[in-house]
Design an enzyme around this catalytic site. Structure first.
Site, PDB file in Angstrom:
ATOM      1  N   ASN A   7       0.871  -1.167   0.000  1.00 23.91           N
ATOM      2  CA  ASN A   7       0.000   0.000   0.000  1.00 23.91           C
ATOM      3  C   ASN A   7       0.915   1.225   0.000  1.00 23.91           C
ATOM      4  OD1 ASN A   7      -1.784   2.043   0.514  1.00 23.91           O
ATOM      5  ND2 ASN A   7      -2.675   1.118   2.349  1.00 23.91           N
ATOM      6  N   ARG A  90      -2.516  -2.126  -3.451  1.00 25.36           N
ATOM      7  CA  ARG A  90      -3.719  -1.325  -3.229  1.00 25.36           C
ATOM      8  C   ARG A  90      -3.636  -0.076  -4.109  1.00 25.36           C
ATOM      9  NH1 ARG A  90      -4.783   3.334   0.903  1.00 25.36           N
ATOM     10  NH2 ARG A  90      -6.991   3.636   0.513  1.00 25.36           N
ATOM     11  N   HIS A 179     -12.385   3.552   0.001  1.00 25.58           N
ATOM     12  CA  HIS A 179     -12.499   2.558   1.089  1.00 25.58           C
ATOM     13  C   HIS A 179     -13.296   1.325   0.647  1.00 25.58           C
ATOM     14  CE1 HIS A 179     -12.289   5.922   4.408  1.00 25.58           C
ATOM     15  NE2 HIS A 179     -11.079   5.449   4.127  1.00 25.58           N
ATOM     16  N   ASN A 210      -9.666   7.796  10.487  1.00 24.96           N
ATOM     17  CA  ASN A 210      -9.271   9.177  10.264  1.00 24.96           C
ATOM     18  C   ASN A 210     -10.026   9.692   9.045  1.00 24.96           C
ATOM     19  OD1 ASN A 210      -7.843  11.376  11.038  1.00 24.96           O
ATOM     20  ND2 ASN A 210      -5.872  10.311  10.967  1.00 24.96           N
ATOM     21  N   ARG A 240     -10.704  16.268   7.254  1.00 27.42           N
ATOM     22  CA  ARG A 240     -11.444  16.645   6.042  1.00 27.42           C
ATOM     23  C   ARG A 240     -12.842  17.141   6.415  1.00 27.42           C
ATOM     24  NH1 ARG A 240     -10.376  11.169   3.512  1.00 27.42           N
ATOM     25  NH2 ARG A 240      -8.173  11.223   2.960  1.00 27.42           N
ATOM     26  N   GLY A 330     -10.763   2.768  13.294  1.00 30.23           N
ATOM     27  CA  GLY A 330     -10.359   3.248  14.620  1.00 30.23           C
ATOM     28  C   GLY A 330     -11.502   3.722  15.505  1.00 30.23           C
ATOM     29  N   GLU A 333     -14.586   0.960  15.646  1.00 27.39           N
ATOM     30  CA  GLU A 333     -14.285  -0.236  16.434  1.00 27.39           C
ATOM     31  C   GLU A 333     -14.091   0.068  17.918  1.00 27.39           C
ATOM     32  OE1 GLU A 333     -10.882  -2.322  14.687  1.00 27.39           O
ATOM     33  OE2 GLU A 333     -11.725  -1.933  12.706  1.00 27.39           O
ATOM     34  N   GLU A 383      -8.341  -4.818   5.273  1.00 33.43           N
ATOM     35  CA  GLU A 383      -8.178  -4.576   3.837  1.00 33.43           C
ATOM     36  C   GLU A 383      -7.035  -5.406   3.256  1.00 33.43           C
ATOM     37  OE1 GLU A 383      -8.411  -0.579   5.337  1.00 33.43           O
ATOM     38  OE2 GLU A 383      -9.138   0.086   3.380  1.00 33.43           O
TER      39      GLU A 383
HETATM   40  P1  ADP Z   1      -6.909   5.570   9.332  1.00 36.20           P
HETATM   41  O1  ADP Z   1      -8.057   6.132   8.557  1.00 36.20           O
HETATM   42  O2  ADP Z   1      -5.735   6.498   9.423  1.00 36.20           O
HETATM   43  O3  ADP Z   1      -6.566   4.148   8.997  1.00 36.20           O
HETATM   44  P2  ADP Z   1      -7.819   4.494  11.872  1.00 36.20           P
HETATM   45  O4  ADP Z   1      -8.801   3.513  11.376  1.00 36.20           O
HETATM   46  O5  ADP Z   1      -6.571   3.995  12.518  1.00 36.20           O
HETATM   47  O6  ADP Z   1      -7.468   5.583  10.818  1.00 36.20           O
HETATM   48  O7  ADP Z   1      -8.599   5.429  12.925  1.00 36.20           O
HETATM   49  C1  ADP Z   1      -7.984   6.520  13.536  1.00 36.20           C
HETATM   50  C2  ADP Z   1      -8.979   7.160  14.480  1.00 36.20           C
HETATM   51  O8  ADP Z   1      -9.441   6.175  15.417  1.00 36.20           O
HETATM   52  C3  ADP Z   1      -8.377   8.292  15.286  1.00 36.20           C
HETATM   53  O9  ADP Z   1      -9.277   9.379  15.299  1.00 36.20           O
HETATM   54  C4  ADP Z   1      -8.287   7.706  16.686  1.00 36.20           C
HETATM   55  O10 ADP Z   1      -8.457   8.669  17.647  1.00 36.20           O
HETATM   56  C5  ADP Z   1      -9.458   6.767  16.700  1.00 36.20           C
HETATM   57  N1  ADP Z   1      -9.313   5.771  17.766  1.00 36.20           N
HETATM   58  C6  ADP Z   1      -8.440   4.762  17.834  1.00 36.20           C
HETATM   59  N2  ADP Z   1      -8.564   4.098  19.030  1.00 36.20           N
HETATM   60  C7  ADP Z   1      -9.553   4.739  19.704  1.00 36.20           C
HETATM   61  C8  ADP Z   1     -10.163   4.572  20.995  1.00 36.20           C
HETATM   62  N3  ADP Z   1      -9.790   3.596  21.803  1.00 36.20           N
HETATM   63  N4  ADP Z   1     -11.143   5.432  21.342  1.00 36.20           N
HETATM   64  C9  ADP Z   1     -11.525   6.407  20.508  1.00 36.20           C
HETATM   65  N5  ADP Z   1     -11.008   6.629  19.303  1.00 36.20           N
HETATM   66  C10 ADP Z   1     -10.028   5.809  18.903  1.00 36.20           C
END
Ligand code: ADP
Length: 409
Positions: A7, A90, A179, A210, A240, A330, A333, A383
């Site tokens: 990726n 990817r 996505h 994010n 964004r 993030g 989940e 992914e």
């Molecule tokens: P990306 O789009 O960069 O792959 P991720 O799926 O890793 O992003 O998600 C990042 C987001 O998930 C961030 O805003 C982070 O704060 C949030 N996040 C990760 N763990 C937690 C948690 N335990 N509680 C709340 N938010 C979380």
């Protein structure tokens, strides 16, 4: 079969080596700040991760670092490159050309290049990754897995914009979505989890990381998604803006004297949770700040959950109902508070969150009550596994076709 999943970002190269039969990750890592003096390489799984300062002037050098690390030294996962059977890349933008993953050949490469205008940073980076693989592993089959492919099933009424038709004809301005690999994965897993065929279900998938996007999957077919021509559209995200009145762009450009690229920077990098709160784009920081009484952090929280809630409403209307809502990434989940806010007030639609289940952590799980007409699931996305699986299937098919052709000959 061992598949190397790559990726490539504009200054990064993420990788995973996956054994597809056993579904195990043999190694993973990321080369970051590729092209700058302080580039470094993170390699390893969880607590065994190591960070190595490594000069990498470009993606070709990063690729060499990855291959050397995988095959030799203290962190080797395989004894030689011969143990890599195929490579899955990817690719963010597949435009109208690709509605599924494909074996990479010269024609595919030139299409990816042609589409770079729609995803300049990503497609160009992916091409560098492909190029680097061709340099070091010229004989390995490579497969392109497109983020946008899953949404090629959208009907024109969902993918067209209300602007002059000629911009679609001239420049391909339409919704492509992003996505897609994640949405495809969690929809499939959700159907498996509740033991119903995907083709019988109306599913709303929410990728809340994010970057954030949602999609409506009606009887196994994606019929709408929130990201658009680019990933800027739709939900409020980390940095964004998501969907805004389009006139805001020209208004701010005029008043602040911004160029188009500066305005694009504002909307992509300085908006969303970060822009509203002035605190952070990270949901954990926002939660802390809002609990400490920071009103703008609280506002950002509320706007984010409201934006997800509104798309749930839209997609229920688009599909004439919903059976399952799936959350991933993030925030989806991990953030129980955000999930509580998203589903607050949706009981009249038959959507009932179970507060206790919502607090639990772990892998795939249901967080709705037993009485809820709509099931709410949390499914950690994967992914890389999807890319490896597509690569495996396409390479297998190609080998079988070649075998068939040889038999006929
Ligand atoms: P990306 O789009 O960069 O792959 P991720 O799926 O890793 O992003 O998600 C990042 C987001 O998930 C961030 O805003 C982070 O704060 C949030 N996040 C990760 N763990 C937690 C948690 N335990 N509680 C709340 N938010 C979380």
């Amino acid at each position: 079969m061992n598949i190397l999943v790559l990726n490539a970002g504009s200054s990064s190269l993420k990788y995973q080596l996956i054994n597809i039969e056993t579904q195990t990750v043999l190694a993973k890592g990321i080369c970051e700040r590729v092209g700058s003096a302080d580039s470094f390489h993170k390699h390893g799984i969880d607590e065994n991760e190591v960070v190595i300062d490594t000069p990498m002037q470009d993606h070709t050098e990063a690729m060499k670092v990855v291959l050397d690390t995988l095959t030799s030294g203290p962190h080797a996962a395989i004894s030689s490159m011969d143990e890599i059977d195929a490579i899955g890349h990817r690719i963010v933008q597949g435009g109208k050309y690709f509605d599924r993953s494909v074996l990479i050949d010269d024609d595919v490469v030139s299409r990816i290049d042609e589409l770079a205008e729609l995803a300049p940073l990503h497609n160009k980076a992916a091409l560098m990754g492909i190029d680097a693989c061709r340099t070091y592993m010229p004989d390995k089959p490579m497969v392109a897995v497109f983020d946008s492919a899953y949404f090629q099933t959208l009907p024109p009424k969902a993918f067209m914009y209300g602007i002059p038709y000629e911009y679609y004809e001239k420049y391909g301005v339409r919704k492509y979505g992003a996505h897609g690999t994640s949405h495809r994965y969690i929809a499939e897993r959700a159907a498996d989890f509740i033991d119903e065929p995907l083709e019988d279900l109306k599913i709303i998938t929410c990728h809340l990381g994010n970057g954030c996007s949602m999609s409506a999957i009606d009887h196994g077919i994606a019929v709408d998604t929130s990201m658009g021509l680019t990933p800027l559209d739709g939900l409020i995200m980390g940095t964004r803006s998501g969907a805004i009145d389009p006139a805001i762009s020209t208004f701010i450009m005029e008043h602040e004297g911004l160029t188009p690229s500066q305005m694009s920077d504002v909307l992509n990098k300085k908006s969303g949770l970060l822009g509203i709160s002035g605190v952070s784009n990270d949901m954990r920081d926002l939660r802390k700040a809002s609990e400490e009484g920071n009103e703008r952090a609280q506002l950002a929280y509320e706007m984010y959950s409201n934006s997800v809630k509104k798309y749930i409403g839209q997609y229920i209307a688009v599909m004439g109902g919903v059976d399952v809502i799936v959350l991933t990434a993030g925030v989806g989940e991990n953030c129980d508070k955000m999930r509580r806010m998203i589903f607050a007030g949706l009981q009249p639609l038959g959507i009932e969150l179970d507060f206790e289940r919502n607090k639990e952590r772990g892998g795939e799980r249901e967080i709705s009550t037993d009485e809820s007409r709509v099931q709410i699931l949390v499914i950690p996305t994967d992914e890389e596994y999807m890319i490896a699986r597509d690569t495996f299937e396409i390479v297998q098919e190609t080998l079988q076709e070649e075998l068939g052709e040889r038999r006929i000959a």
